[in-house]
Design a protein around this motif. Sequence first.
Motif, mmCIF file in Angstrom:
data_model
loop_
_atom_site.group_PDB
_atom_site.id
_atom_site.type_symbol
_atom_site.label_atom_id
_atom_site.label_comp_id
_atom_site.label_asym_id
_atom_site.label_seq_id
_atom_site.Cartn_x
_atom_site.Cartn_y
_atom_site.Cartn_z
ATOM 1 N N THR A 1 0.810 -1.220 0.000
ATOM 2 C CA THR A 1 0.000 0.000 0.000
ATOM 3 C C THR A 1 0.846 1.273 0.000
ATOM 4 O OG1 THR A 1 -0.247 -0.159 2.408
ATOM 5 C CG2 THR A 1 -2.039 -1.063 1.049
ATOM 6 N N ASP A 2 1.991 1.244 0.658
ATOM 7 C CA ASP A 2 2.864 2.426 0.643
ATOM 8 C C ASP A 2 3.399 2.689 -0.763
ATOM 9 O OD1 ASP A 2 2.489 2.958 3.333
ATOM 10 O OD2 ASP A 2 4.252 1.796 3.952
ATOM 11 N N ASP A 3 3.747 1.627 -1.469
ATOM 12 C CA ASP A 3 4.232 1.776 -2.845
ATOM 13 C C ASP A 3 3.138 2.334 -3.748
ATOM 14 O OD1 ASP A 3 6.789 0.763 -2.258
ATOM 15 O OD2 ASP A 3 6.099 -1.308 -2.537
ATOM 16 N N VAL A 4 1.911 1.844 -3.569
ATOM 17 C CA VAL A 4 0.783 2.328 -4.361
ATOM 18 C C VAL A 4 0.541 3.812 -4.079
ATOM 19 C CG1 VAL A 4 -1.716 2.131 -4.708
ATOM 20 C CG2 VAL A 4 -0.331 0.078 -4.544
ATOM 21 N N ALA A 5 0.525 4.173 -2.807
ATOM 22 C CA ALA A 5 0.277 5.570 -2.424
ATOM 23 C C ALA A 5 1.369 6.491 -2.967
ATOM 24 C CB ALA A 5 0.176 5.688 -0.909
ATOM 25 N N ASP A 6 2.616 6.048 -2.902
ATOM 26 C CA ASP A 6 3.718 6.851 -3.439
ATOM 27 C C ASP A 6 3.591 7.006 -4.952
ATOM 28 O OD1 ASP A 6 4.840 7.234 -0.956
ATOM 29 O OD2 ASP A 6 6.306 5.603 -1.169
ATOM 30 N N PHE A 7 3.292 5.911 -5.638
ATOM 31 C CA PHE A 7 3.190 5.958 -7.095
ATOM 32 C C PHE A 7 2.055 6.881 -7.542
ATOM 33 C CE2 PHE A 7 1.411 4.479 -11.105
ATOM 34 C CZ PHE A 7 2.528 4.549 -11.923
ATOM 35 N N LEU A 8 0.921 6.822 -6.833
ATOM 36 C CA LEU A 8 -0.242 7.617 -7.218
ATOM 37 C C LEU A 8 -0.225 9.028 -6.638
ATOM 38 C CD1 LEU A 8 -2.959 4.837 -6.935
ATOM 39 C CD2 LEU A 8 -1.953 5.774 -9.021
ATOM 40 N N GLY A 9 0.744 9.336 -5.782
ATOM 41 C CA GLY A 9 0.869 10.676 -5.231
ATOM 42 C C GLY A 9 -0.234 11.037 -4.255
ATOM 43 N N PHE A 10 -0.592 10.096 -3.394
ATOM 44 C CA PHE A 10 -1.646 10.335 -2.409
ATOM 45 C C PHE A 10 -1.175 11.297 -1.335
ATOM 46 C CE2 PHE A 10 -4.155 6.098 -2.887
ATOM 47 C CZ PHE A 10 -4.641 6.541 -4.096
ATOM 48 N N ASN A 11 -2.110 12.124 -0.852
ATOM 49 C CA ASN A 11 -1.825 12.944 0.315
ATOM 50 C C ASN A 11 -2.145 12.114 1.562
ATOM 51 O OD1 ASN A 11 -4.637 13.088 0.797
ATOM 52 N ND2 ASN A 11 -4.823 14.949 -0.433
ATOM 53 N N GLU A 12 -2.034 12.732 2.743
ATOM 54 C CA GLU A 12 -2.216 11.978 3.995
ATOM 55 C C GLU A 12 -3.621 11.406 4.139
ATOM 56 O OE1 GLU A 12 -0.942 14.050 7.492
ATOM 57 O OE2 GLU A 12 0.965 14.627 6.604
ATOM 58 N N SER A 13 -4.654 12.168 3.784
ATOM 59 C CA SER A 13 -6.027 11.670 3.937
ATOM 60 C C SER A 13 -6.307 10.548 2.946
ATOM 61 C CB SER A 13 -7.039 12.805 3.780
ATOM 62 O OG SER A 13 -7.074 13.282 2.454
ATOM 63 N N GLN A 14 -5.759 10.642 1.757
ATOM 64 C CA GLN A 14 -5.945 9.577 0.778
ATOM 65 C C GLN A 14 -5.190 8.320 1.197
ATOM 66 O OE1 GLN A 14 -4.540 11.879 -2.501
ATOM 67 N NE2 GLN A 14 -6.576 12.630 -3.054
ATOM 68 N N GLN A 15 -4.009 8.500 1.771
ATOM 69 C CA GLN A 15 -3.252 7.367 2.301
ATOM 70 C C GLN A 15 -4.043 6.685 3.420
ATOM 71 O OE1 GLN A 15 0.290 6.441 1.704
ATOM 72 N NE2 GLN A 15 -0.081 4.680 3.013
ATOM 73 N N ALA A 16 -4.681 7.478 4.263
ATOM 74 C CA ALA A 16 -5.489 6.912 5.348
ATOM 75 C C ALA A 16 -6.680 6.124 4.787
ATOM 76 C CB ALA A 16 -5.980 8.027 6.272
ATOM 77 N N LYS A 17 -7.298 6.645 3.742
ATOM 78 C CA LYS A 17 -8.417 5.920 3.108
ATOM 79 C C LYS A 17 -7.932 4.606 2.498
ATOM 80 C CE LYS A 17 -11.207 9.965 1.943
ATOM 81 N NZ LYS A 17 -11.786 10.763 0.838
ATOM 82 N N LEU A 18 -6.758 4.639 1.858
ATOM 83 C CA LEU A 18 -6.208 3.419 1.278
ATOM 84 C C LEU A 18 -5.914 2.394 2.361
ATOM 85 C CD1 LEU A 18 -5.231 2.115 -1.428
ATOM 86 C CD2 LEU A 18 -2.958 2.961 -0.837
#
Length: 145
Positions: free
Chosen positions: A122-139
């Motif tokens: 999930t961290d790799d996905v969030a980094d690749f997609l450029g998620f912010n903190e709230s989007q990372q929390a949703k993921l």
Amino acid sequence: LWCAGLLLFACLIPFSLFGRNALYQDNRIEKINMVNLTGDTYTTDDFAHLTIKTQYVSGYRTADYWKYEITIEMKDGKEFSFSNRDFDWRVSGAKDVCLDKMLEIKSLFDSETITIKGVKNTDDVADFLGFNESQQAKLNELFAE
């Protein structure tokens, strides 16, 4: 005569190959064929199992990428997959819309009917997609068991 029959049936093949699956806001799923006619329609009452996963895709003609997706299995055994790449990324807030829709679908299932794969990515996905903190929390919430 045989060649004419073969040609006729060969012309019908694209009608079974080209189509799409549509996920609507009310969580209804429709199979739509090549000529834009609705085939099977499934509602939330037909949902049986949910699989949530991350995946690294090695592109042959495109760049490699990370994605996350849900696969909904129906009571009749048919499966429908929707990834983050199936949402319209041209509209503003598309990342949140995608995550919110997947979380909404996850909430329709009991925990024993959900399979989660690839939590470690999930961290790799969030980094690749450029998620912010709230989007990372949703993921992270989407991939929480």
